[in-house]
Design an enzyme around this catalytic site. Structure first.
Site, PDB file in Angstrom:
ATOM      1  N   ASP A   6      72.998  46.130  52.875  1.00  0.00           N
ATOM      2  CA  ASP A   6      73.767  46.683  51.619  1.00  0.00           C
ATOM      3  C   ASP A   6      73.737  47.920  51.236  1.00  0.00           C
ATOM      4  OD1 ASP A   6      76.130  45.616  49.991  1.00  0.00           O
ATOM      5  OD2 ASP A   6      74.629  44.834  48.487  1.00  0.00           O
ATOM      6  N   ASP A  25      61.683  52.292  52.880  1.00  0.00           N
ATOM      7  CA  ASP A  25      62.263  53.680  52.981  1.00  0.00           C
ATOM      8  C   ASP A  25      63.347  53.284  54.649  1.00  0.00           C
ATOM      9  OD1 ASP A  25      64.331  55.127  54.079  1.00  0.00           O
ATOM     10  OD2 ASP A  25      63.295  57.165  53.997  1.00  0.00           O
ATOM     11  N   PRO A  69      69.428  45.710  42.863  1.00  0.00           N
ATOM     12  CA  PRO A  69      68.643  45.183  41.662  1.00  0.00           C
ATOM     13  C   PRO A  69      68.282  43.639  42.315  1.00  0.00           C
ATOM     14  CG  PRO A  69      70.967  44.889  40.908  1.00  0.00           C
ATOM     15  CD  PRO A  69      71.210  45.743  42.294  1.00  0.00           C
ATOM     16  N   CYS A 119      68.163  46.817  51.570  1.00  0.00           N
ATOM     17  CA  CYS A 119      68.594  47.892  50.562  1.00  0.00           C
ATOM     18  C   CYS A 119      68.783  46.689  49.681  1.00  0.00           C
ATOM     19  CB  CYS A 119      69.432  48.364  50.533  1.00  0.00           C
ATOM     20  SG  CYS A 119      69.379  49.785  51.710  1.00  0.00           S
ATOM     21  N   ALA A 120      67.708  46.039  49.240  1.00  0.00           N
ATOM     22  CA  ALA A 120      67.660  44.791  48.105  1.00  0.00           C
ATOM     23  C   ALA A 120      68.136  45.077  46.490  1.00  0.00           C
ATOM     24  CB  ALA A 120      66.378  44.268  48.329  1.00  0.00           C
ATOM     25  N   CYS A 153      80.311  48.370  49.582  1.00  0.00           N
ATOM     26  CA  CYS A 153      81.297  48.127  47.555  1.00  0.00           C
ATOM     27  C   CYS A 153      82.169  49.824  47.805  1.00  0.00           C
ATOM     28  CB  CYS A 153      80.211  48.080  46.345  1.00  0.00           C
ATOM     29  SG  CYS A 153      79.903  49.417  45.848  1.00  0.00           S
ATOM     30  N   GLY A 168      70.403  41.285  43.825  1.00  0.00           N
ATOM     31  CA  GLY A 168      71.416  40.147  43.495  1.00  0.00           C
ATOM     32  C   GLY A 168      71.817  39.326  45.043  1.00  0.00           C
ATOM     33  N   LYS A 169      71.583  40.061  45.956  1.00  0.00           N
ATOM     34  CA  LYS A 169      72.267  39.140  47.245  1.00  0.00           C
ATOM     35  C   LYS A 169      70.653  38.690  48.076  1.00  0.00           C
ATOM     36  CE  LYS A 169      76.006  42.027  48.381  1.00  0.00           C
ATOM     37  NZ  LYS A 169      75.671  43.278  47.385  1.00  0.00           N
ATOM     38  N   ASP A 214      63.411  48.352  48.695  1.00  0.00           N
ATOM     39  CA  ASP A 214      64.137  49.217  48.485  1.00  0.00           C
ATOM     40  C   ASP A 214      63.748  50.426  47.978  1.00  0.00           C
ATOM     41  OD1 ASP A 214      66.964  49.323  46.900  1.00  0.00           O
ATOM     42  OD2 ASP A 214      65.504  50.896  45.709  1.00  0.00           O
TER      43      ASP A 214
HETATM   44  C1  LIG Z   1      74.147  49.044  46.938  1.00  0.00           C
HETATM   45  S1  LIG Z   1      72.477  48.927  46.602  1.00  0.00           S
HETATM   46  C2  LIG Z   1      72.159  46.980  46.883  1.00  0.00           C
HETATM   47  C3  LIG Z   1      72.748  45.953  46.315  1.00  0.00           C
HETATM   48  C4  LIG Z   1      71.630  45.082  46.071  1.00  0.00           C
HETATM   49  N1  LIG Z   1      71.607  44.751  47.446  1.00  0.00           N
HETATM   50  C5  LIG Z   1      72.119  44.221  45.636  1.00  0.00           C
HETATM   51  O1  LIG Z   1      73.200  43.292  45.980  1.00  0.00           O
HETATM   52  O2  LIG Z   1      71.675  43.916  44.435  1.00  0.00           O
HETATM   53  C6  LIG Z   1      71.771  50.031  47.158  1.00  0.00           C
HETATM   54  C7  LIG Z   1      69.907  49.771  46.899  1.00  0.00           C
HETATM   55  O3  LIG Z   1      70.061  50.780  47.882  1.00  0.00           O
HETATM   56  C8  LIG Z   1      68.999  51.007  47.857  1.00  0.00           C
HETATM   57  N2  LIG Z   1      68.687  52.700  48.461  1.00  0.00           N
HETATM   58  C9  LIG Z   1      68.848  53.992  48.339  1.00  0.00           C
HETATM   59  N3  LIG Z   1      68.973  54.549  49.725  1.00  0.00           N
HETATM   60  C10 LIG Z   1      67.314  53.456  50.588  1.00  0.00           C
HETATM   61  C11 LIG Z   1      66.508  53.817  51.832  1.00  0.00           C
HETATM   62  N4  LIG Z   1      66.682  54.940  52.582  1.00  0.00           N
HETATM   63  N5  LIG Z   1      65.877  52.374  51.859  1.00  0.00           N
HETATM   64  C12 LIG Z   1      66.832  51.666  51.617  1.00  0.00           C
HETATM   65  N6  LIG Z   1      66.975  51.571  50.400  1.00  0.00           N
HETATM   66  C13 LIG Z   1      67.803  52.573  49.838  1.00  0.00           C
HETATM   67  C14 LIG Z   1      68.816  52.452  46.716  1.00  0.00           C
HETATM   68  O4  LIG Z   1      67.592  51.851  46.093  1.00  0.00           O
HETATM   69  C15 LIG Z   1      70.073  50.777  46.057  1.00  0.00           C
HETATM   70  O5  LIG Z   1      69.312  49.785  45.521  1.00  0.00           O
END
Ligand SMILES: C[S@@+](CC[C@H](N)C(=O)[O-])C[C@H]1O[C@@H](n2cnc3c(N)ncnc32)[C@H](O)[C@@H]1O
Length: 435
Positions: free
Chosen positions: A323, A306, A260, A257-258, A376, A262-263, A278
């Protein structure tokens, strides 16, 4: 709730700026049409600058009042509403700082400010948006910024709509007099802390009242942004989570779940090869952009995927980070209006999604590899609750001991409270796959 509005998704890390949601734009259009059709209804946004002050150069308080009206009337995000108004204003840096403090503080303390003023609005009178915004602003300055009452009331009256100047003057004088006599007093904790009842009740139940109060208070203060060596703005809590993945140079890592990014960019900065997935294409593009900007693009592959149905072979990665999308109740300080947007049913809905993501991710870790799960937020459902299900369904996953201070043990994982080190609130679980 539109995708851009999902809790936990829209952390303002990185180089990008979030956009106003389509739903908010549509709502705004509808309100304008309704106001135009009904001249006795609420004022249309286009009229909001009418009145004797129209031609004046805006000062910080007027800018703040206008931003608060936009947030309320259009459902605009506080940072975006203020940003666009500041852009058009001629305010210097000091006044921009003041306008920001007024808008963010008043938005956070909206419920408390409403209680402070509503006691003195007599006759069940309904307030129009601009008058309410002015009263909130004035009450915030008197009670939370401890500004001299005559100055705070005077400047509020100055920016009030002409038709309600008398009311604003009378109400704020009473607020100031009451505050001078009794100090801050509120009918209950949720009003005093200025959060929705359900947020306070949920964190009380999950963290205990003392920890919950401190967390909620911490999230009513602004957090200082932290800029990494590569120029990426990222809260220290997220930097610690990325470090706790312990990715080594050359390892294959999936960030499921990458966006924007950051990690993902931090992991690539440590020398790992990162598949950064993502589900939302626009957000996956943010990852690619941020990889370019942090000069990690050659080790970051941004993928639209997904995470509940990942397109990767089993056991393909040395480490997998989930994440996960979450209710965001650990990062309410980031967006002053976030506490009013999160919906109670988001918690259980997102906990179910997190479990699906974690179980799918576990299959992608090689024998002896590491699965890291972070959110978070601070709710039990999205942290220990998900882990209990993981324990039941994947007893082969061995939890790693929690990291030390400022993290605290939390079930089989760890919790970072926002009050512990002035960071985002996060929860972390790390599992070792059997070799
Ligand atoms: C908390 S944010 C991730 C922040 C990111 N890891 C960072 O450090 O910048 C959660 C992310 O999960 C994505 N997301 C939501 N459902 C998802 C899915 N089923 N599969 C993959 N990504 C998903 C969202 O679009 C969002 O960008």
């Amino acid at each position: 709730m539109s995708p851009d509005d999902r809790p936990g998704d829209a952390a303002p890390d990185g180089f990008h700026a979030p956009r106003q949601s389509g739903a908010a734009r549509r709502r705004r259009k509808k309100q304008r049409a309704a106001a135009a059709a009904d001249p006795t209804g609420p004022r249309a946004p286009r009229n909001r600058s009418s009145g004797p002050h129209k031609e004046r150069v805006p000062d910080a308080r007027r800018v703040a009042r206008d931003a608060l009206v936009r947030i309320e009337e259009d459902g605009a995000y506080a940072n975006l509403a203020l940003g666009s108004i500041l852009e058009r204003s001629a305010l210097d840096a000091r006044d921009r700082g003041l306008a920001t403090e007024l808008v963010y503080g008043t938005t956070r303390m909206r419920r408390a400010c409403d209680w402070l003023v509503d006691r003195f609005v007599t006759g069940g009178r309904t307030l129009d948006v601009a008058t309410r915004a002015t009263l909130r602003l004035g009450a915030y300055q008197v009670v939370f910024l401890a500004q001299p009452p005559h100055a705070a009331v005077g400047t509020a009256v100055d920016v009030a709509p002409t038709r309600s100047r008398g009311l604003v003057n009378a109400v704020l004088r009473k607020v100031a007099a009451d505050h001078a006599e009794h100090g801050r007093r509120f009918p209950d904790r949720a009003t005093a802390l200025s959060y929705p009842d359900w947020v306070v009740a949920r964190l009380d139940a999950d963290l205990g009242e003392e920890r919950a109060t401190a967390a909620l208070e911490a999230m009513s203060t602004a957090s200082a942004p932290d800029v990494r060596d590569d120029g990426y703005t990222q809260d220290r809590a997220s930097q610690w989570v990325a470090a706790l993945v312990e990715a080594a140079p050359g390892e294959r890592v999936l960030d499921a779940c990458a966006a924007p990014g950051g990690k993902a960019t931090a992991l690539a900065g440590a020398g790992a090869y990162v598949a950064a997935a993502d589900v939302r294409p626009a957000r996956a593009r943010l990852v690619a952009d941020n990889a370019t900007r942090t000069e990690t693009a050659e080790r970051v592959g941004a993928v639209v995927a997904d995470g509940t149905r990942p397109p990767f072979p089993a056991a393909a990665f040395d480490r997998v980070l989930v994440d996960a999308p979450c209710s965001g109740l650990g990062v309410l300080h980031r967006r002053p209006d976030a506490r009013w947007r999160v919906e109670p049913d988001a918690v259980d809905r997102l906990a179910a999604l997190q479990l699906d993501l974690v179980l799918a991710a576990a299959d992608l870790v090689r024998p002896g590899g590491l699965l890291v799960v972070s959110v978070c937020t601070l709710t039990a459902a999205e942290t220990t609750g998900v882990d209990e299900e993981v324990a039941a369904r994947r007893p082969d996953l061995a939890p790693l001991p929690p990291p030390g201070d400022p993290w605290v043990p939390w079930g089989r994982g760890a919790l970072l409270l926002p009050q512990a080190a002035g960071t985002d609130g996060m929860a972390l679980h790390r599992y070792r796959l059997p070799a």
